[in-house]
Design an enzyme around this catalytic site. Structure first.
Site, mmCIF file in Angstrom:
data_model
loop_
_atom_site.group_PDB
_atom_site.id
_atom_site.type_symbol
_atom_site.label_atom_id
_atom_site.label_comp_id
_atom_site.label_asym_id
_atom_site.label_seq_id
_atom_site.Cartn_x
_atom_site.Cartn_y
_atom_site.Cartn_z
ATOM 1 N N ASP A 208 -27.006 8.149 -3.753
ATOM 2 C CA ASP A 208 -27.328 9.435 -4.368
ATOM 3 C C ASP A 208 -27.402 10.572 -3.337
ATOM 4 O O ASP A 208 -27.983 10.412 -2.262
ATOM 5 C CB ASP A 208 -28.709 9.282 -5.027
ATOM 6 C CG ASP A 208 -29.132 10.502 -5.816
ATOM 7 O OD1 ASP A 208 -28.501 10.766 -6.843
ATOM 8 O OD2 ASP A 208 -30.093 11.179 -5.405
ATOM 9 N N GLU A 259 -22.143 -6.509 7.182
ATOM 10 C CA GLU A 259 -22.712 -7.825 7.535
ATOM 11 C C GLU A 259 -22.473 -8.841 6.415
ATOM 12 O O GLU A 259 -22.658 -10.033 6.609
ATOM 13 C CB GLU A 259 -24.247 -7.706 7.720
ATOM 14 C CG GLU A 259 -24.698 -6.896 8.904
ATOM 15 C CD GLU A 259 -26.197 -6.554 8.812
ATOM 16 O OE1 GLU A 259 -26.920 -7.115 7.958
ATOM 17 O OE2 GLU A 259 -26.623 -5.695 9.606
HETATM 18 C C1 NOJ Z 1 -27.969 13.188 -8.233
HETATM 19 C C2 NOJ Z 1 -28.325 12.387 -9.433
HETATM 20 O O1 NOJ Z 1 -27.153 11.970 -10.093
HETATM 21 C C3 NOJ Z 1 -29.197 13.269 -10.290
HETATM 22 O O2 NOJ Z 1 -29.419 12.729 -11.556
HETATM 23 C C4 NOJ Z 1 -30.486 13.524 -9.540
HETATM 24 O O3 NOJ Z 1 -31.254 14.459 -10.262
HETATM 25 C C5 NOJ Z 1 -30.232 14.065 -8.146
HETATM 26 N N1 NOJ Z 1 -29.155 13.429 -7.453
HETATM 27 C C6 NOJ Z 1 -31.477 13.922 -7.294
HETATM 28 O O4 NOJ Z 1 -31.711 12.574 -7.007
#
Ligand code: NOJ
Length: 541
Positions: A208, A259
């Protein structure tokens, strides 16, 4: 091509866990619910699942505020349920990717609560980006940075002695304090998180908000205009985002993944300015693939789409990484709705308003866009429900909205809940076979005809179109390679060849166009050999 890693051409299905399938009666999708629907996913013809965060979370941002990285939220299941899911998914030929959220934790994560307790200057505080404020009493934030969900990116702590104290940085909601990735301590803790899931047998991780890690920790002002919204895709040289040192971190994750045996994969969510910057995340010792936000954000326009396809392939070429294609996800307005609007390009993270949409037109285009996406070389992403042609739910009552954007924008931006409404599986009324309780976001009455059961076996349904397209994509030898050759056509028509005899033609113009060859699949009916507007066809030349 048998030694080609699976992820180079995989179709990956995004499961938004709280909305996919509820195995009980709390109206919240869960891990056993996913497990019970594996036969559906195998039958759909996807290769892998990406499952959004299932970790313990106070849900300030739909689970992207993680309170424990190596566990499952008890409302969603248990680690034993995850193990059973992995076993069954693998037996069904499906790989599973989990979602890693490294840029921030929840305010309820024990690392953060310990940091607050330990006070300024402590090693616990060094894990986060905590600073003294500006102004005579530190009453002003340390700089002018803004949050992705609106408002300032800083919140002031109340120190253990009750006095106002340091400020902490949060690129997203105030409940999501940013970790300081310049520290060895944060890096090594995450090595262990990665190993925890890889040891359990996951096939990879979707990571993310990777560019958020690469912030300039000297914390210079960014010079934002008052009231500016966070628009990372247009930010170049912003001190808040995508600094070069993020790539050191990415290389470290890659070394951990390497790994492990068995073609494990790292997928980055990196919304950055254009294909060249995106491609930096997939250099040979970095991530394996990265979401193609230029494709997702592109308007329904032949010239623009062709440019995105070409720019993506050109930018990726030196890295050797495959392209990815993606039309929707849990952060963006569903593309049936987008494509039925006058402005068909999407804004970032729900900042694209609530303009009216012609859903008949939108669905026609969405079906054509799917055939285009599945015909392109590389890997494709399907967001749950797009195979049913679901539109965005634009009229959710204000009192059910949960996206932090709604509150932080002063109730002006509704945010992303409209694409997160629980899936309709069967029956004529909510919860449409999605558990037996009241869904956490209300499903529209108009979805009765869009359930999986309603579409199953109907040759004209979007579900049948997806199933047929994915089966053909697997079986056609012409689609195995990564070649693509454009035909010279009317600029409003996209036409390209793959292999020795496959052609995909998409008509984005206003008039029908002739197509030759044996029709393998079409997104809508052809009229006397002519391809109508907003329709795509696969033919054998
Ligand atoms: C991207 C994620 O897809 C979204 O849903 C989230 O709010 C933000 N990153 C923060 O983690």
């Amino acid at each position: 091509m048998s030694d080609t890693p699976w992820w180079r051409r995989a179709v990956v299905y995004e499961v938004y866990v709280r909305s996919f399938a509820d195995s009980g009666e709390d109206g919240l999708g869960d891990v056993p619910g996913i497990r019970s629907r594996l036969p559906y996913l195998a039958d759909l013809g996807v290769d892998a699942l990406w499952i959004t965060p299932w970790y313990p979370s106070p849900l300030a941002d739909g689970g992207y505020d993680v309170a424990e990285y190596c566990d499952v939220d008890p409302r969603l299941g248990s680690l034993a349920d995850v193990d059973a899911l992995l076993t069954d998914a693998h037996a069904a030929g499906l790989r599973v990717l989990v979602d890693l959220v490294p840029s921030h934790t929840s305010v309820e994560h024990p690392w953060f609560t310990a940091a607050v307790r330990a006070g300024p200057g402590s090693p616990e505080r060094a894990l986060y980006v905590l600073r003294e404020g500006r102004g005579a009493d530190g009453e002003l934030p340390p700089n002018d940075w803004i949050s992705a969900f609106g408002g300032p990116a800083w919140t002031r702590l109340v120190e253990p002695d009750g006095r106002p104290g340091q400020w902490y940085l949060h690129t997203f909601a105030p409940e999501q304090p940013d970790l300081d990735w310049s520290t060895e301590e944060v890096r090594s803790r995450f090595d262990e998180v990665l190993r925890f899931w890889l040891d359990r047998g996951v096939d990879g991780l979707r990571v993310d908000a990777v560019p958020a890690i690469g912030k300039d920790l000297t914390l210079p002002d960014a010079g934002h205009a008052p009231g500016a919204l966070f628009e990372s895709s247009s930010w170049v040289d912003s001190p808040q985002w995508d600094g070069d040192w993020v790539h050191d971190v990415v290389r470290r994750w890659r070394a951990v993944v390497d790994e492990y045996p068995g073609d494990r994969v790292l997928v980055s969510e990196a919304v950055v300015a254009g294909p060249e910057r995106t491609s930096r995340y997939v250099r040979p010792d970095e991530m394996h693939t990265t979401f193609n936000f230029d494709h997702l954000h592109c308007p329904w326009d032949a010239v623009a789409l062709r440019e995105v396809v070409d720019a993506t392939r050109v930018a990726l070429d030196p890295t050797g990484a495959p392209a990815t294609w993606v039309l929707s996800n849990h952060d963006e307005t569903r593309h049936v709705t987008r494509y039925g609007r006058e402005e068909t390009g999407v804004g970032v993270m729900g900042f694209d308003g609530n303009a009216p949409s012609d859903l008949v037109l939108g669905l026609r285009r969405a079906r054509a866009a799917a055939l285009l996406m599945f015909a392109l070389p590389g890997s494709a992403y399907v967001y749950q429900g797009e195979e049913l042609g679901l539109p965005e739910v634009t009229d959710l009552p204000e009192d059910v909205l949960q996206d932090p954007t709604w509150v932080r924008s002063g109730h002006t931006v509704r945010g992303r809940d409209g694409c997160r409404v629980p899936l309709p599986w069967s029956g004529d009324a909510p919860p449409y076979g999605n558990g037996s309780g009241e869904p956490w976001l209300p499903q529209p009455a108009s979805w009765a005809g869009l359930t999986v059961a309603a579409q199953d076996g109907d040759p004209a349904s979007t579900l049948t179109l997806y199933r047929t397209a994915l089966a053909l994509r697997r079986s056609l030898a012409d689609l195995v390679g990564e070649d693509l050759a454009w035909d010279d056509t009317d600029p409003q028509v996209l036409s390209f060849r793959r292999g020795s005899g496959f052609r995909c033609v998409v008509n984005l113009g206003a008039d029908p166009v002739p197509v030759d060859g044996e029709v393998l699949l079409a997104s809508g009916p052809l009229a006397a050999g002519q391809l109508p507007p907003d329709t795509a066809v696969w033919v054998r030349a």
